[in-house]
Design an enzyme around this catalytic site. Structure first.
Site, short mmCIF file in Angstrom:
data_model
loop_
_atom_site.label_atom_id
_atom_site.label_comp_id
_atom_site.label_asym_id
_atom_site.label_seq_id
_atom_site.Cartn_x
_atom_site.Cartn_y
_atom_site.Cartn_z
N GLU A 147 0.84 -1.19 0.00
CA GLU A 147 0.00 0.00 0.00
C GLU A 147 0.88 1.25 0.00
O GLU A 147 1.85 1.33 0.75
CB GLU A 147 -0.90 -0.01 1.25
CG GLU A 147 -1.84 1.16 1.33
CD GLU A 147 -2.67 1.33 0.06
OE1 GLU A 147 -3.39 0.41 -0.31
OE2 GLU A 147 -2.57 2.40 -0.56
N PHE A 245 8.45 16.20 -1.89
CA PHE A 245 9.33 15.69 -0.83
C PHE A 245 10.69 16.38 -0.85
O PHE A 245 11.72 15.79 -0.55
CB PHE A 245 9.50 14.15 -0.94
CG PHE A 245 8.53 13.43 -0.06
CD1 PHE A 245 7.18 13.47 -0.33
CD2 PHE A 245 8.95 12.74 1.07
CE1 PHE A 245 6.26 12.84 0.50
CE2 PHE A 245 8.04 12.11 1.91
CZ PHE A 245 6.68 12.15 1.61
N CYS A 256 5.55 5.13 9.14
CA CYS A 256 6.18 4.28 8.12
C CYS A 256 7.66 4.57 7.87
O CYS A 256 8.48 3.65 7.94
CB CYS A 256 5.42 4.41 6.81
SG CYS A 256 3.77 3.67 6.90
N LYS A 259 10.44 3.32 10.48
CA LYS A 259 10.58 1.87 10.63
C LYS A 259 10.97 1.21 9.30
O LYS A 259 11.73 0.25 9.28
CB LYS A 259 9.31 1.24 11.21
CG LYS A 259 8.16 1.04 10.26
CD LYS A 259 7.02 0.28 10.91
CE LYS A 259 5.79 0.22 10.01
NZ LYS A 259 5.94 -0.53 8.79
N LYS A 317 2.09 15.06 10.61
CA LYS A 317 1.86 16.01 9.53
C LYS A 317 0.43 16.53 9.66
O LYS A 317 -0.34 16.01 10.48
CB LYS A 317 2.09 15.38 8.16
CG LYS A 317 1.14 14.25 7.81
CD LYS A 317 1.41 13.83 6.37
CE LYS A 317 0.58 12.66 5.96
NZ LYS A 317 0.80 12.27 4.59
P1 NAD Z 1 -2.40 0.10 12.73
O1 NAD Z 1 -1.57 -0.24 13.90
O2 NAD Z 1 -3.09 1.43 12.65
O3 NAD Z 1 -3.55 -1.01 12.55
C1 NAD Z 1 -3.36 -2.37 12.69
C2 NAD Z 1 -4.66 -3.00 13.18
O4 NAD Z 1 -4.58 -4.42 13.10
C3 NAD Z 1 -4.98 -2.68 14.64
O5 NAD Z 1 -6.28 -2.12 14.74
C4 NAD Z 1 -4.88 -4.04 15.35
O6 NAD Z 1 -5.76 -4.18 16.44
C5 NAD Z 1 -5.25 -4.99 14.22
N1 NAD Z 1 -4.80 -6.38 14.41
C6 NAD Z 1 -3.60 -6.83 14.85
N2 NAD Z 1 -3.57 -8.18 14.86
C7 NAD Z 1 -4.78 -8.61 14.42
C8 NAD Z 1 -5.36 -9.89 14.21
N3 NAD Z 1 -4.69 -11.03 14.44
N4 NAD Z 1 -6.62 -9.95 13.76
C9 NAD Z 1 -7.34 -8.82 13.51
N5 NAD Z 1 -6.83 -7.57 13.67
C10 NAD Z 1 -5.57 -7.46 14.13
O7 NAD Z 1 -1.46 -0.07 11.46
P2 NAD Z 1 -1.50 0.73 10.04
O8 NAD Z 1 -0.92 2.09 10.19
O9 NAD Z 1 -2.84 0.56 9.42
O10 NAD Z 1 -0.44 -0.12 9.22
C11 NAD Z 1 -0.70 -1.45 8.83
C12 NAD Z 1 0.39 -1.89 7.87
O11 NAD Z 1 0.35 -1.12 6.68
C13 NAD Z 1 1.81 -1.77 8.42
O12 NAD Z 1 2.58 -2.81 7.92
C14 NAD Z 1 2.27 -0.45 7.81
O13 NAD Z 1 3.68 -0.41 7.67
C15 NAD Z 1 1.61 -0.48 6.45
N6 NAD Z 1 1.36 0.83 5.86
C16 NAD Z 1 0.92 1.87 6.64
C17 NAD Z 1 0.64 3.11 6.04
C18 NAD Z 1 0.18 4.27 6.89
O14 NAD Z 1 0.19 5.39 6.39
N7 NAD Z 1 -0.25 4.08 8.13
C19 NAD Z 1 0.82 3.29 4.66
C20 NAD Z 1 1.24 2.20 3.90
C21 NAD Z 1 1.51 0.98 4.50
#
Ligand code: NAD
Length: 419
Positions: A147, A245, A256, A259, A317
């Site tokens: 994503e 950027f 992101c 990490k 941001k």
């Molecule tokens: P987040 O921590 O906001 O959400 C993760 C969710 O998953 C939480 O609500 C948690 O309770 C749930 N969860 C964990 N284990 C679970 C399980 N076994 N069953 C059901 N639900 C479960 O994380 P995020 O920011 O949405 O990021 C998710 C992934 O996407 C990461 O790998 C991140 O690097 C990637 N990502 C994030 C972004 C961003 O802007 N936040 C953009 C691109 C990619």
């Protein structure tokens, strides 16, 4: 229309679920957080993300979107299961895969025959094999579909992406995943899982490198008496460089970039390559936090001990309330460690343990020896600088985001310090 299970309802899972429902699919989103699931079923979205609450409510009203507790509950009837759980940094700088593995174990026993599991979380090379091992389902293909959405414009980015990357071992499986995005107009890049996983880390690392480059360049500009904004314009107009950027600021952060850059350094080291360039990008970012702190220290009279600092902005941001690895939080922690008393304000944040958060930008300035702007919220562009000055002890502002109206601040007698 396809039946899609989305596992994890954080920033990415919720945008993915609401986005797929908008594209006409039948979506069941799962989380382990029962309170969150209950709220979402009522149409309440706690994360600040423009357009997301409307899409969630629309999906619920149309009956195309629902929220359940537990991944198995969502996956037992799906054709596609999207893994969107968190992959935080572990103590070694690598991606912590425990949540992904747990989610895969949760759904492995219940997935219908021939379902496809898609990893949308950011995961290191080899994660597809790890997910397959945790699923224990040889009939289920595992695909990578990273994503690229940006918080603050997550829905726009999900529905109008710059590209869709799909990494699969079999072309037929990749095509089935690509078909989910049939109504989205974007180039589709089909590749193998290792390349798809690398693309995500490479994209974030490259963006971090651009920002670190321009921040380091701003230090050079300050030293030689050049204007960084003119330099950015002068190099950014070259299409090979581009202006995106390339704005100097307090340093990069968010959930992101920190990490993912560290994870790519780790992945490279494990594979026998020392990615020294990327290590420098990370080091330059740490330096940038310190440079901002040094500027605030000078603005407050040279020593932060016992000084009162007003901080505008806490989120990493504008247009989000996400505080994860926020540069503002990093810098405030360093100001506090240096002895400053910080009063902060952010339009999207009400309280934080251990930090004084007030209700308005003006209130943060009461009695302050210096003001520092750390998040680029629009409201900081239009303030009454006379009132700010009346509230502060000393009229100095450090603008780490380039949002202050310099002329207006100067008219009110402010000493301005930029990046
Ligand atoms: P987040 O921590 O906001 O959400 C993760 C969710 O998953 C939480 O609500 C948690 O309770 C749930 N969860 C964990 N284990 C679970 C399980 N076994 N069953 C059901 N639900 C479960 O994380 P995020 O920011 O949405 O990021 C998710 C992934 O996407 C990461 O790998 C991140 O690097 C990637 N990502 C994030 C972004 C961003 O802007 N936040 C953009 C691109 C990619």
């Amino acid at each position: 229309m396809n039946r899609i299970a989305v596992i994890g309802t954080g920033y990415v899972g919720l945008a993915t679920g609401a986005g797929f429902a908008r594209l006409g699919h039948d979506v069941t989103c799962a989380d382990i957080d029962a309170a969150k699931v209950e709220q979402l079923n009522r149409g309440e979205v706690t994360i600040l993300e423009p357009g997301l609450p409307e899409l969630v409510r629309d999906g619920l009203d149309q009956g195309r979107l629902r929220f359940v507790v537990g991944a198995a509950e969502a996956a037992r009837d799906c054709e596609f299961a999207y893994l969107c759980v968190q992959t935080p940094q572990d103590s070694m700088g690598a991606a912590d895969m425990r949540f992904i593995e747990q989610a895969a174990r949760d759904i492995g026993a219940v997935l219908p025959e021939g379902a496809i599991v898609v990893t949308k979380s950011t995961v290191p090379v080899g994660a597809t094999l790890l997910v397959a091992a945790a699923l224990k389902r040889p009939d289920v293909a595992v695909v990578s579909n990273p994503e690229f959405l940006r918080e603050g414009s997550a829905m726009r980015d999900f529905l109008n992406p710059t590209r869709i990357v799909i990494g699969a071992d079999a072309r037929e499986v990749a095509d089935r995943v690509a078909a989910l995005f049939r109504d989205v107009s974007a180039p589709v890049i089909i590749t193998d899982p290792a390349s798809a996983e690398t693309i995500k880390y490479a994209a974030n690392s490259f963006l971090a490198a651009k920002v670190s480059f321009v921040n380091s360049l701003s230090a050079v500009c300050e030293a030689v008496g050049a204007d960084i904004q003119d330099v950015v314009l002068g190099i950014g107009t070259d299409p090979r460089i581009g202006t995106d950027f390339l704005q100097p600021g307090p340093g990069w952060g968010g959930s992101c970039l920190p990490k993912d850059t560290r994870a790519l350094v780790h992945i490279s080291a494990q594979a026998g390559y020392d990615f020294s360039l990327l290590r420098s990008v990370i080091a330059a970012n740490e330096e940038q936090f310190d440079r901002v702190v040094a500027k605030v220290s000078r603005a407050a009279g040279g020593d932060l001990r016992g000084r009162s600092v007003a901080a505008w902005g806490l989120a990493f941001k504008a247009n989000t309330n996400d505080l994860r690895a926020s540069p503002a939080m990093e810098i405030i922690a360093r100001l506090v460690a240096a002895g400053a008393e910080v009063r902060s304000y952010d339009p999207a944040v009400e309280e934080i343990d251990g930090l004084k958060v007030v209700d308005s930008a003006m209130e943060a300035c009461d009695g302050a020896d210096a003001l520092v702007v750390l998040t680029e919220w629009d409201e900081f562009r239009r303030v009454d600088w006379d009132e700010v000055g009346e509230r502060m002890r000393t009229r100095t502002v450090v603008d780490a985001r380039g949002v202050v109206d310099r002329a207006a601040a100067a008219r009110a007698g402010f000493t301005f310090v930029g990046i």
